[in-house]
Design an enzyme around this catalytic site. Structure first.
Site, short mmCIF file in Angstrom:
data_model
loop_
_atom_site.label_atom_id
_atom_site.label_comp_id
_atom_site.label_asym_id
_atom_site.label_seq_id
_atom_site.Cartn_x
_atom_site.Cartn_y
_atom_site.Cartn_z
N GLU B 256 0.89 -1.16 0.00
CA GLU B 256 0.00 0.00 0.00
C GLU B 256 0.92 1.20 0.00
OE1 GLU B 256 -3.29 0.22 -0.54
OE2 GLU B 256 -3.47 -1.21 1.10
N CYS B 295 -3.07 8.07 3.39
CA CYS B 295 -2.77 7.57 2.05
C CYS B 295 -3.93 7.83 1.11
CB CYS B 295 -2.44 6.09 2.10
SG CYS B 295 -3.61 5.15 3.08
#
Lengths: 512, 512
Positions: B256, B295
């Site tokens: 990720e 994120c």
């Protein structure tokens, strides 16, 4: 001599220079030349992405399935010619060649049928809609849409027809264009298969390309929306996965690599009777079919210690009686290895096994004066003896090692470090349960041999309905498995918002 | 000063030496020390594999769900203390800290509930049984079984509680033990969360370990049955994926990483009204929540050219009025960045954006004399202007760039090279369909803003029911998504053989 052309950018193009020579491995006679030198690989990829991609994405699953059906029909129409090429360029017996060519046709038809079932959608709807808040207005739905890149397929020399077809079937049905790179040694068959599909005009422009000869820097040209599926040696798989562009752009890579597939004779099977006979029959077929050049071929035999001597003698007899030679001779049951390099590699593997085990049948001595032949070869090991090479080195030929066991053999099987398939020959449900629990995480498939299952193809046959792949040493990949095969070519995306809008967006999809 | 101990091998152990200093980023005051020096990492992994693994695999999904419920209860019991640590060690406002801690609790509870639904099985049954031959005797069934290794989780500094919990929830429910490595800068919160879970004895021995301090060679110790899930920078993700052991043993890696999430104001939304107001509200929240250190935070704004000036002025006003400061002050709406290194990195990113765009609000000038603060920062770009840095560099702070568009903006969005989430603010079904078709393959999630969806959390909130991850630059990974999260920790294996035997082996599973 024939120069094999590539089909890239919608044209047949020959590479520059002499390239690599292809041979008849039974006679060592040169057959053709393959070169990719001078071909513009970046342009070939762009043509697939920009012409084939939109064309495929505009079609629904049923229409893509019709393309696959057309491909199968084209191969079927040229079947005799393709079988002959399998015998001449690949050292296949006619039966081996059918395994490859008919396997290709059957897999294309299975995915054509899946396309018909998936029907009018152009992408998959994944799972049910989800209520995301207290109110049903806020709604989620996963869908899986075709990636906007090109699928590059690098295939192994052992299945030039099936390898091309099984990978292409999944990608094309998912809606991704394909550039397929057959192994050079047996590229004549793949190239002819491509020719007949192009001649029959069954494919949209740019949907399928074929690159013959060296891949050159092809894998280094891939970007974030592309995918790479590779079947071949673990070493090459490692090199591909370590490419900087692959790592930087998270290029999806599927690897099908080495596998030390085991066949386990259960403690209840004895050394006679139907189950034992099935074990012998399937082991002999699996070790010698395509001269043992199958990623799913049995490499390790685990047999209860008390039956090891009987099994050894029976197998030595069966393997020793098998006629090896030029497949153009109808009596021949096993042909040569694919080329001189493969023979050398297998002989080296035989030496490694011989350093720890006892040679019972075959060995690396040439059985015939010409051609890349190796006799079916059996090693045996004493119970608990050192057998490091058996669990670490895939010898890609008609070579198998017999290991006796005294306790549940799951830990021995697991020493292979991850494999494509393990076969168990037992009807003892409790023993099967214990053994499956011990080996399942290490395999992509577990085959349970049963004498009452008529026409079972044995563990070495990969069926389109079941996944093909394995963890660890086997590459960590997954192909086929019906609808599961499409996932590699699709991007899963969660749609989130007001229910009518999300449901409207998912309407063009098909329940997956 | 407090030395943070690790929980490995079932014991609390302090590393040698001073290690790394943790700070209060609002005051620069040192808070604690973290070191992993001298800890036996190989032994820690083996303890998880050999003690935690069998313990978890012996439990059914419902029992594993009960463990997750216990973990959630332990965190809930220490919630105030954990929120206070979030404010002190992470620079969180109380609202930011709740986002992390309550998110952790909610995700654990969602997976606890999933465990209850999955019930008495110990593995998943995948799909229907399949008839493999002409006779129904020959049968296939896919099952997904827990891998026999350890799941190593390397988490990012921005969500010390949620990162630990969301990854552990999926792995533990699947039946894999976890060794979690929080980012050092904010490890106080993760370590205290671990302490309260250990104190409450909610976990089987070896099921969850926590390594505080540097990871040292931890990822290099992973084998074929292990998995590695990483959240953090793209550069570190690349290094992990390129590790020789990871490549050689096909260690599963989920990354990720960077994501240049876009928010697109649709052509129908105008520059006033409910939809436009929602756009403004969600952009401001998303850019400033956790000081933009998410994120999923919006980095790029795409606005119809005719409304760009209005949107710029409105956003500049909203961002400029927001109170930045020490989160211990209740009026403060945005706290500092996590540490000096992050501030330096973000300032560098601001310089890069400033080389191509025009600064409208904020900038890299320190708004306060002490602490790692940055003002909310907005850049604007002329239509069609060079904006390479906008599409290539994730600036991990409260920084956003406004890009006007004149045609369908999907190609501009796709320039981000793959992202976690894109948000669209429109009610025009045709425009949404075209835009979603263009951007879906590049994203893991698409959020469609709608003023009538009350209590929608906006695009930046990751829900346990929907997948979290994205292709390309975002790392190519996938987490959460309900049951989908388990797949990463399971090996899919096809069982093939006589129907009663295969059905018997699948009986201990749960329909997945």
């Amino acid at each position: 001599m024939q120069h094999l052309a590539s089909f890239v950018g919608g044209c047949w193009l020959e590479g520059r220079g002499a390239g690599t020579q292809l041979h008849n491995p039974a006679t060592e006679e040169p057959l053709a030349l393959a070169s990719s030198e001078g071909l513009d690989l970046a342009a070939a990829l762009d043509y697939a992405r920009n012409t084939g991609g939109p064309a495929l994405r505009s079609l629904c699953f049923a229409e893509r399935g019709t393309i696959l059906k057309g491909m199968a029909g084209a191969l079927q129409g040229a079947r005799d010619e393709l079988l002959e090429l399998g015998m001449r360029n690949c050292g296949n017996t006619r039966s081996d060649a059918k395994f490859d060519v008919d396997g290709a046709i059957a897999t294309l038809l299975a995915y054509a049928e899946l396309g018909a079932q998936l029907g009018a959608g152009r992408f998959l709807v994944d799972g049910e809609g989800i209520q995301l808040g207290r109110s049903p207005r806020f709604h989620g739905q996963h869908v899986c849409v075709p990636r906007h890149g090109v699928a590059v397929h690098i295939n192994a020399f052992n299945f030039p027809a099936w390898g091309l077809a099984e990978k292409a079937a999944a990608a094309l049905l998912a809606g991704m264009p394909v550039l397929s790179k057959p192994a050079t040694a047996t590229a004549m068959l793949a190239q002819r298969a491509m020719q007949v599909m192009v001649e029959k005009k069954v494919l949209p422009d740019g949907a399928l390309s074929l690159l013959v000869g060296a891949p050159r820097d092809l894998p280094a040209l891939l970007c974030a929306q592309d995918v790479l599926a590779f079947t071949g040696s673990g070493d090459t798989g490692e090199r591909l996965r370590a490419l900087p562009n692959v790592i930087r752009h998270s290029v999806r890579v599927n690897v099908e690599a080495d596998s030390l597939n085991a066949a386990v004779l259960g403690p209840d099977a004895g050394a006679s009777g139907d189950l034992y006979e099935l074990f012998l029959k399937e082991v002999v077929r699996d070790v010698t079919q395509k001269a043992g050049q199958k990623c799913t071929a049995i490499r390790r035999l685990l047999v209860p210690a008390e039956h090891a001597a009987t099994a050894r003698d029976d197998l030595a007899g069966l393997l020793g009686n098998l006629k090896v030679g030029n497949p153009s001779d109808e009596d021949v049951r096993m042909g040569p290895l694919t080329n001189a390099a493969q023979l050398a590699d297998v002989r080296e593997g035989v030496e490694h096994l011989g350093a720890e085990g006892r040679l019972v049948a075959g060995g690396s001595k040439p059985p015939l004066p010409k051609g890349y032949f190796l006799s079916p070869t059996l090693f045996e090991f004493a119970p608990g003896a050192k057998a490091d090479a058996v669990h670490a080195r895939e010898v890609f030929g008609p070579v198998v090692s017999l290991l006796p066991y005294t306790e549940n053999p799951a830990p021995i099987v697991a020493k292979g470090g991850g494999g494509l398939v393990c076969s168990l020959y037992s009807e003892d449900a409790a023993w099967l349960e214990e053994t499956v629990a011990g080996i399942a995480p290490f395999h992509g498939r577990i085959y349970i041999g049963h004498p009452k299952v008529e026409l079972s193809p044995g563990p070495g046959t990969v069926l389109p309905q079941l996944v093909h792949g394995g963890p660890g040493r086997a590459g960590g990949g997954e192909e086929l498995g019906g609808k599961r095969a499409l996932a590699f070519y699709l991007q899963r995306v969660a749609l989130q918002g007001s229910r009518p809008l999300v449901q409207g967006l998912a309407k063009a999809g098909t329940p997956g």
